[in-house]
Design a protein around this motif. Structure first.
Motif, PDB file in Angstrom:
ATOM      1  N   THR A 111       2.884  55.053  34.419  1.00 33.22           N
ATOM      2  CA  THR A 111       3.484  56.364  34.672  1.00 33.22           C
ATOM      3  C   THR A 111       5.008  56.279  34.608  1.00 33.22           C
ATOM      4  N   PRO A 112       5.682  57.282  34.025  1.00 34.77           N
ATOM      5  CA  PRO A 112       7.138  57.244  33.902  1.00 34.77           C
ATOM      6  C   PRO A 112       7.874  57.675  35.175  1.00 34.77           C
ATOM      7  N   TYR A 113       7.799  56.842  36.232  1.00 28.10           N
ATOM      8  CA  TYR A 113       8.601  57.100  37.422  1.00 28.10           C
ATOM      9  C   TYR A 113      10.081  56.932  37.073  1.00 28.10           C
ATOM     10  N   LYS A 114      10.959  57.476  37.929  1.00 25.14           N
ATOM     11  CA  LYS A 114      12.393  57.477  37.620  1.00 25.14           C
ATOM     12  C   LYS A 114      12.950  56.088  37.377  1.00 25.14           C
ATOM     13  N   ASN A 115      12.555  55.126  38.199  1.00 27.19           N
ATOM     14  CA  ASN A 115      13.097  53.777  38.017  1.00 27.19           C
ATOM     15  C   ASN A 115      12.606  53.158  36.709  1.00 27.19           C
ATOM     16  N   ARG A 116      11.370  53.463  36.333  1.00 21.65           N
ATOM     17  CA  ARG A 116      10.837  52.951  35.077  1.00 21.65           C
ATOM     18  C   ARG A 116      11.533  53.592  33.882  1.00 21.65           C
ATOM     19  N   LEU A 117      11.793  54.891  33.973  1.00 24.01           N
ATOM     20  CA  LEU A 117      12.534  55.580  32.914  1.00 24.01           C
ATOM     21  C   LEU A 117      13.906  54.937  32.717  1.00 24.01           C
ATOM     22  N   ALA A 118      14.576  54.624  33.837  1.00 19.88           N
ATOM     23  CA  ALA A 118      15.904  54.013  33.766  1.00 19.88           C
ATOM     24  C   ALA A 118      15.843  52.644  33.098  1.00 19.88           C
ATOM     25  N   ILE A 119      14.816  51.856  33.434  1.00 19.82           N
ATOM     26  CA  ILE A 119      14.689  50.519  32.842  1.00 19.82           C
ATOM     27  C   ILE A 119      14.410  50.616  31.348  1.00 19.82           C
ATOM     28  N   ILE A 120      13.462  51.464  30.955  1.00 14.33           N
ATOM     29  CA  ILE A 120      13.121  51.603  29.535  1.00 14.33           C
ATOM     30  C   ILE A 120      14.307  52.151  28.753  1.00 14.33           C
ATOM     31  N   ASP A 121      15.021  53.128  29.327  1.00  7.77           N
ATOM     32  CA  ASP A 121      16.211  53.659  28.650  1.00  7.77           C
ATOM     33  C   ASP A 121      17.270  52.580  28.456  1.00  7.77           C
ATOM     34  N   SER A 122      17.429  51.704  29.446  1.00  3.64           N
ATOM     35  CA  SER A 122      18.437  50.644  29.338  1.00  3.64           C
ATOM     36  C   SER A 122      18.081  49.622  28.265  1.00  3.64           C
ATOM     37  N   LEU A 123      16.795  49.536  27.920  1.00  4.18           N
ATOM     38  CA  LEU A 123      16.329  48.575  26.917  1.00  4.18           C
ATOM     39  C   LEU A 123      16.070  49.229  25.554  1.00  4.18           C
TER      40      LEU A 123
ATOM     41  N   LEU B  74      14.071  47.608  22.435  1.00  2.00           N
ATOM     42  CA  LEU B  74      12.696  48.038  22.216  1.00  2.00           C
ATOM     43  C   LEU B  74      12.519  48.678  20.840  1.00  2.00           C
ATOM     44  N   GLN B  75      13.575  49.351  20.382  1.00  3.54           N
ATOM     45  CA  GLN B  75      13.528  50.003  19.074  1.00  3.54           C
ATOM     46  C   GLN B  75      13.472  48.964  17.945  1.00  3.54           C
ATOM     47  N   GLU B  76      14.113  47.828  18.165  1.00  5.57           N
ATOM     48  CA  GLU B  76      14.151  46.763  17.154  1.00  5.57           C
ATOM     49  C   GLU B  76      12.822  46.013  17.076  1.00  5.57           C
TER      50      GLU B  76
ATOM     51  N   ASN C 295       8.518  45.421  17.913  1.00  6.04           N
ATOM     52  CA  ASN C 295       7.242  46.138  17.839  1.00  6.04           C
ATOM     53  C   ASN C 295       6.815  46.436  19.272  1.00  6.04           C
ATOM     54  N   THR C 296       7.020  47.674  19.697  1.00  7.86           N
ATOM     55  CA  THR C 296       6.877  48.045  21.112  1.00  7.86           C
ATOM     56  C   THR C 296       5.809  49.113  21.304  1.00  7.86           C
ATOM     57  N   PHE C 297       5.067  48.993  22.400  1.00  4.37           N
ATOM     58  CA  PHE C 297       4.179  50.060  22.846  1.00  4.37           C
ATOM     59  C   PHE C 297       4.589  50.479  24.253  1.00  4.37           C
ATOM     60  N   ILE C 298       4.824  51.784  24.444  1.00  3.93           N
ATOM     61  CA  ILE C 298       5.008  52.380  25.771  1.00  3.93           C
ATOM     62  C   ILE C 298       3.898  53.416  25.894  1.00  3.93           C
ATOM     63  N   ILE C 299       2.989  53.207  26.844  1.00  9.24           N
ATOM     64  CA  ILE C 299       1.762  53.988  26.860  1.00  9.24           C
ATOM     65  C   ILE C 299       1.582  54.711  28.192  1.00  9.24           C
ATOM     66  N   GLY C 300       1.329  56.006  28.093  1.00  7.60           N
ATOM     67  CA  GLY C 300       1.116  56.830  29.269  1.00  7.60           C
ATOM     68  C   GLY C 300       1.627  58.235  29.012  1.00  7.60           C
ATOM     69  N   PRO C 301       1.192  59.214  29.807  1.00 11.06           N
ATOM     70  CA  PRO C 301       1.648  60.597  29.607  1.00 11.06           C
ATOM     71  C   PRO C 301       3.066  60.825  30.121  1.00 11.06           C
ATOM     72  N   LYS C 302       3.767  61.779  29.508  1.00 13.65           N
ATOM     73  CA  LYS C 302       5.056  62.320  29.968  1.00 13.65           C
ATOM     74  C   LYS C 302       6.251  61.389  29.749  1.00 13.65           C
ATOM     75  N   TRP C 303       6.154  60.458  28.808  1.00 11.58           N
ATOM     76  CA  TRP C 303       7.312  59.603  28.503  1.00 11.58           C
ATOM     77  C   TRP C 303       8.378  60.336  27.696  1.00 11.58           C
ATOM     78  N   GLU C 304       8.149  61.607  27.357  1.00  8.80           N
ATOM     79  CA  GLU C 304       9.185  62.395  26.684  1.00  8.80           C
ATOM     80  C   GLU C 304      10.376  62.644  27.602  1.00  8.80           C
ATOM     81  N   GLN C 305      10.250  62.270  28.880  1.00  9.98           N
ATOM     82  CA  GLN C 305      11.377  62.392  29.820  1.00  9.98           C
ATOM     83  C   GLN C 305      12.480  61.363  29.548  1.00  9.98           C
ATOM     84  N   LEU C 306      12.196  60.365  28.732  1.00  7.84           N
ATOM     85  CA  LEU C 306      13.202  59.353  28.408  1.00  7.84           C
ATOM     86  C   LEU C 306      14.437  59.988  27.756  1.00  7.84           C
ATOM     87  N   LYS C 307      15.610  59.515  28.128  1.00  4.16           N
ATOM     88  CA  LYS C 307      16.839  59.962  27.462  1.00  4.16           C
ATOM     89  C   LYS C 307      16.823  59.538  26.005  1.00  4.16           C
TER      90      LYS C 307
END
Length: 325
Positions: free
Chosen positions: A154-166, A170-172, A174-186
């Motif tokens: 689940t994209p909790y705020k702290n998880r969003l911050a960590i994924i955004d920082s990476l 992650l873009q470079e 082969n990454t999977f981020i799986i779960g609903p509502k990850w469109e909240q990422l910056k």
């Protein structure tokens, strides 16, 4: 010891009712403890009372969802010790304290909450979660499940911050981020092709774990639902820790104080304490596959030896027998 375990009837991705019932069945085959598993959804008060009187338990455990008042009142008249097992501490500790007062004791999956119950005049025992090794296990998967880095949750705020920082890293990869509502990422647009916006059942989760070089294990915020007003920290590993390890998959997990009671740090499991350290670990372990595989193998061995539900519940029942005397 004879135990009536009343299942929660709560469906969840953790499959806790099924996993624990399976473990109890294993224990029944080879242990001096005898457990009768009862589903309150299928029972009237009369039929439940009849089963209890026939089985003659030493203790009754109510798992997760509290019993209806009429059920609990009827059971208390039998003068058998009744405990409630909660699994969302410390996130819902305020609610759990209130709802658990009618019970004789509480079982909590979070060790740091034992003192909270004690302060509220409730006896409490620690019952950490584990893994079902028949659901999470090493397997060959097709290329659709293969990744460098995988996170499922689940994209909790702290998880969003960590994924955004990476995001750049992650873009470079082969990454999977799986779960609903990850469109909240910056950085959602940049990471969109890596995101699977859906909830997966355990058998699919296990495949993604098996296909990943690195699985991220990110903790949730301690007061995410506003029911941990004292902000009690979580220190006990979540069941995801054991599920990933049971797949013989390498994980990078957020540090918790109690982790080293379950695994040898830096040898069987690798932790991080901040975003910069996580980035460093990802870069290092992607380049060091033999070391990564060696650590994953050790975590797998430890998990099968210590952290399956059958082993965990056997140990818990031994403790409970002394606890209720």
């Amino acid at each position: 010891m004879r135990v009536i375990h009343i299942t929660s009837g709560v469906e969840s991705l953790s499959n806790l009712d099924f996993n624990m019932s399976r473990a109890y069945e294993n224990i029944n085959k080879k242990s001096t403890h005898k457990i009768n598993i009862v589903s309150k959804e299928n029972e009237s008060i009369q039929s439940l009372l009849a089963k209890i009187k026939n089985f003659k338990p030493d203790v009754i455990i109510v798992f997760r969802a509290p019993l209806p008042t009429a059920f609990l009142s009827a059971l208390k008249k039998l003068q058998i010790s009744i405990g409630r097992w909660v699994v969302d501490d410390p996130h819902r500790i305020d609610k759990h304290v209130l709802k658990s007062k009618p019970y004789d004791f509480v079982i909590t999956q979070e060790k740091n909450c034992l003192s909270v119950y004690k302060k509220n005049d409730l006896k409490a025992i620690h019952g950490p979660l584990a893994t079902n090794e028949k659901e999470y296990y090493p397997m060959k998967v097709n290329e659709n499940y293969v990744s460098d880095i995988c996170f499922i949750g689940t994209p909790y705020k702290n998880r969003l911050a960590i994924i955004d920082s990476l995001a750049d890293l992650l873009q470079e990869k082969n990454t999977f981020i799986i779960g609903p509502k990850w469109e909240q990422l910056k950085n959602y647009t940049a990471l969109k092709t890596s995101i699977i916006n859906q909830t997966l059942p355990p058998n699919e989760v296990a495949k993604y774990y098996n296909g990943a070089k690195i699985v991220l294990n990110l903790n949730r915020p301690i007061n995410d639902v506003g029911l941990n007003k004292q902000k009690i920290n979580a220190i006990t590993p979540n069941n995801r820790t054991f599920d990933i390890a049971a797949c013989q998959s390498f994980q990078l997990t957020a540090y918790l104080e109690e982790l080293e009671a379950y695994y040898k740090l830096k040898d069987e499991i690798i932790c991080f304490k901040h975003k910069e350290e996580l980035r460093e670990h990802i870069l290092y372990y992607l380049e060091h596959s033999e070391e990564r595989q060696r650590i994953a193998q050790k975590a797998y061995n430890r998990t099968l030896f210590n952290h399956t539900y059958t082993i965990r519940l056997q140990h818990f029942l031994d403790q409970l027998q002394s606890f209720i005397k």
